[in-house]
Scaffold this motif. Structure first.
Motif, PDB file in Angstrom:
ATOM      1  N   LEU A   1      -4.683   6.439  92.889  1.00  0.00           N
ATOM      2  CA  LEU A   1      -3.211   6.083  93.795  1.00  0.00           C
ATOM      3  C   LEU A   1      -2.337   7.320  93.489  1.00  0.00           C
ATOM      4  N   ILE A   2      -2.073   7.866  92.308  1.00  0.00           N
ATOM      5  CA  ILE A   2      -1.230   9.193  92.194  1.00  0.00           C
ATOM      6  C   ILE A   2      -1.735  10.369  93.072  1.00  0.00           C
ATOM      7  N   PHE A   3      -2.772  10.725  93.375  1.00  0.00           N
ATOM      8  CA  PHE A   3      -3.249  11.630  94.216  1.00  0.00           C
ATOM      9  C   PHE A   3      -2.804  11.176  95.624  1.00  0.00           C
ATOM     10  N   GLY A   4      -2.934   9.848  95.892  1.00  0.00           N
ATOM     11  CA  GLY A   4      -2.753   9.512  97.284  1.00  0.00           C
ATOM     12  C   GLY A   4      -1.160   9.908  97.469  1.00  0.00           C
ATOM     13  N   PHE A   5      -0.189   9.492  96.504  1.00  0.00           N
ATOM     14  CA  PHE A   5       1.155   9.926  96.554  1.00  0.00           C
ATOM     15  C   PHE A   5       1.009  11.295  97.206  1.00  0.00           C
ATOM     16  N   PHE A   6       0.503  12.213  96.510  1.00  0.00           N
ATOM     17  CA  PHE A   6       0.718  13.501  96.921  1.00  0.00           C
ATOM     18  C   PHE A   6       0.126  13.902  98.231  1.00  0.00           C
ATOM     19  N   HIS A   7      -0.799  13.354  98.592  1.00  0.00           N
ATOM     20  CA  HIS A   7      -1.169  13.657 100.012  1.00  0.00           C
ATOM     21  C   HIS A   7      -0.309  13.086 100.940  1.00  0.00           C
ATOM     22  N   GLY A   8       0.369  11.858 100.706  1.00  0.00           N
ATOM     23  CA  GLY A   8       1.488  11.495 101.648  1.00  0.00           C
ATOM     24  C   GLY A   8       2.681  12.285 101.820  1.00  0.00           C
ATOM     25  N   PHE A   9       2.943  12.937 100.385  1.00  0.00           N
ATOM     26  CA  PHE A   9       3.959  13.917 100.585  1.00  0.00           C
ATOM     27  C   PHE A   9       3.733  15.377 101.271  1.00  0.00           C
TER      28      PHE A   9
ATOM     29  N   PHE B   1       2.362   6.120 113.411  1.00  0.00           N
ATOM     30  CA  PHE B   1       1.571   7.113 113.001  1.00  0.00           C
ATOM     31  C   PHE B   1       0.620   6.986 111.726  1.00  0.00           C
ATOM     32  N   ASN B   2       1.436   6.027 110.743  1.00  0.00           N
ATOM     33  CA  ASN B   2       0.514   5.719 109.863  1.00  0.00           C
ATOM     34  C   ASN B   2      -0.545   4.678 110.108  1.00  0.00           C
ATOM     35  N   VAL B   3      -0.390   3.588 111.090  1.00  0.00           N
ATOM     36  CA  VAL B   3      -1.477   3.186 111.461  1.00  0.00           C
ATOM     37  C   VAL B   3      -2.729   4.015 112.245  1.00  0.00           C
ATOM     38  N   GLY B   4      -2.342   5.051 112.656  1.00  0.00           N
ATOM     39  CA  GLY B   4      -3.365   6.167 113.211  1.00  0.00           C
ATOM     40  C   GLY B   4      -3.970   6.916 112.023  1.00  0.00           C
ATOM     41  N   VAL B   5      -3.142   7.285 111.036  1.00  0.00           N
ATOM     42  CA  VAL B   5      -3.957   7.856 109.792  1.00  0.00           C
ATOM     43  C   VAL B   5      -4.638   6.845 109.250  1.00  0.00           C
ATOM     44  N   GLU B   6      -4.487   5.602 108.975  1.00  0.00           N
ATOM     45  CA  GLU B   6      -5.652   4.583 108.613  1.00  0.00           C
ATOM     46  C   GLU B   6      -6.589   4.547 109.447  1.00  0.00           C
TER      47      GLU B   6
ATOM     48  N   SER C   1      -8.488   1.837  99.580  1.00  0.00           N
ATOM     49  CA  SER C   1      -7.438   1.038  99.680  1.00  0.00           C
ATOM     50  C   SER C   1      -5.950   1.636  98.798  1.00  0.00           C
ATOM     51  N   LEU C   2      -6.323   2.041  97.496  1.00  0.00           N
ATOM     52  CA  LEU C   2      -5.535   2.699  96.671  1.00  0.00           C
ATOM     53  C   LEU C   2      -4.931   4.036  97.080  1.00  0.00           C
ATOM     54  N   PHE C   3      -5.825   4.676  97.629  1.00  0.00           N
ATOM     55  CA  PHE C   3      -5.604   6.092  98.436  1.00  0.00           C
ATOM     56  C   PHE C   3      -4.625   5.854  99.613  1.00  0.00           C
ATOM     57  N   ALA C   4      -4.822   4.952 100.363  1.00  0.00           N
ATOM     58  CA  ALA C   4      -3.891   4.471 101.411  1.00  0.00           C
ATOM     59  C   ALA C   4      -2.708   3.975 101.100  1.00  0.00           C
ATOM     60  N   LEU C   5      -2.686   3.396 100.041  1.00  0.00           N
ATOM     61  CA  LEU C   5      -1.277   2.849  99.722  1.00  0.00           C
ATOM     62  C   LEU C   5      -0.521   4.064  99.333  1.00  0.00           C
ATOM     63  N   GLY C   6      -0.944   4.841  98.343  1.00  0.00           N
ATOM     64  CA  GLY C   6      -0.245   5.937  97.946  1.00  0.00           C
ATOM     65  C   GLY C   6      -0.004   6.824  98.896  1.00  0.00           C
ATOM     66  N   HIS C   7      -0.809   7.046  99.907  1.00  0.00           N
ATOM     67  CA  HIS C   7      -0.832   8.047 100.964  1.00  0.00           C
ATOM     68  C   HIS C   7       0.485   7.482 102.005  1.00  0.00           C
ATOM     69  N   SER C   8       0.294   6.300 102.419  1.00  0.00           N
ATOM     70  CA  SER C   8       1.271   5.652 103.308  1.00  0.00           C
ATOM     71  C   SER C   8       2.768   5.817 102.701  1.00  0.00           C
ATOM     72  N   THR C   9       2.939   5.223 101.385  1.00  0.00           N
ATOM     73  CA  THR C   9       4.205   5.070 100.718  1.00  0.00           C
ATOM     74  C   THR C   9       4.731   6.243 100.887  1.00  0.00           C
ATOM     75  N   THR C  10       4.315   7.568 100.160  1.00  0.00           N
ATOM     76  CA  THR C  10       5.145   8.613 100.277  1.00  0.00           C
ATOM     77  C   THR C  10       5.528   9.340 101.469  1.00  0.00           C
ATOM     78  N   MET C  11       4.456   8.954 102.518  1.00  0.00           N
ATOM     79  CA  MET C  11       4.506   9.698 103.844  1.00  0.00           C
ATOM     80  C   MET C  11       5.873   8.870 104.681  1.00  0.00           C
TER      81      MET C  11
END
Length: 244
Positions: free
Chosen positions: A156-164, A187-192, A97-107
């Motif tokens: 969480l931090i690396f999730g941000f970078f994955h989203g970027f 698109f984000n729903v699909g990613v999850e 969930s932390l990874f998804a939160l970071g990834h989704s936010t920056t994407m």
């Protein structure tokens, strides 16, 4: 709390480990065999589709998001490292969930506000995330620093970078502003969805492997292979950045 021998004793041998281990090796060595061609890339056909369509297209963008995640080996390697020493679904759910939160936010924010980062640099950082998680699993930071950095914050931090990484690619393809927000959310729903599918496959393989003594004999080696794959990705992207 993570690292070597996170929790749980070795389990009874299981004959199916011979099937699980080749699958695991294939997962870890995919970047070495295929190069970095697929890291956050969008297939040419999908690229053309993204550039041409306008308006709200929820189902196609859900499909594209799921396809990106299940074919994005950098995401899969990082997820593999995150859950490597996690046994309880509660803990797995927290970290994913932390990874998804970071990834989704920056994407979402990156595309909406048109914030792009050099794709070579961001993909090199994503490679670094794989190296970091492998070192964390091997207990390197405890030995080097004398304490364990927060794995939750790192995830969480690396999730941000994955989203970027993904937002940078989408920006490069000039997605239509007509229907942008609904399409991005789809698109984000699909990613999850793709992340859950990838996670399920990883957990099946890990479930077989963890039932054997082989898991504890080769856990360190598996993380060395994962770390090597991360360094390959870093080197490939930095080389591309220098020569581009």
């Amino acid at each position: 709390m993570q690292g070597p021998f996170y929790e749980g004793p070795p389990r009874a041998p299981c004959a199916r480990w011979r099937l699980a281990l080749p699958m695991l090796v294939a997962l870890l060595t995919l970047p070495l065999l295929g190069g970095a061609a697929f890291a956050h890339a969008v297939a040419e056909g999908d690229k053309g589709y993204i550039q041409e369509i306008t308006g709200i297209n929820l189902l196609p963008f859900i499909y594209l998001g799921a396809k990106h995640m299940v074919t994005g080996y950098d995401h899969i390697l990082f997820l593999f490292g995150v859950i490597f020493f996690l046994y309880r679904m509660k803990h797995i759910g927290i970290y994913v969930s932390l990874f998804a939160l970071g990834h989704s936010t920056t994407m979402l924010l990156g595309v909406y506000f048109n914030v792009g980062i050099n794709s070579y640099i961001i993909d090199a950082i994503i490679g670094l995330s794989v190296v970091y998680k492998a070192l964390d699993n091997m207990g390197a930071f405890q030995r080097w620093l004398g304490f364990q950095p927060s794995t939750k914050i790192a995830t969480l931090i690396f999730g941000f970078f994955h989203g970027f990484g993904l937002s940078t690619k989408i920006i490069e393809y000039n997605i239509s502003p007509d229907g942008l927000v609904p399409n991005l959310l789809a698109f984000n729903v699909g990613v999850e969805i793709g992340q859950l599918l990838a996670l399920a496959a990883i957990l099946i393989v890990m479930g077989y492997w963890r039932r054997t003594p082989s898991f504890w004999r080769h856990a360190y080696t598996a993380n060395v292979v994962m770390m090597t794959a991360g360094f390959v990705l870093i080197g490939y992207q930095l080389t591309g950045w220098v020569v581009s």
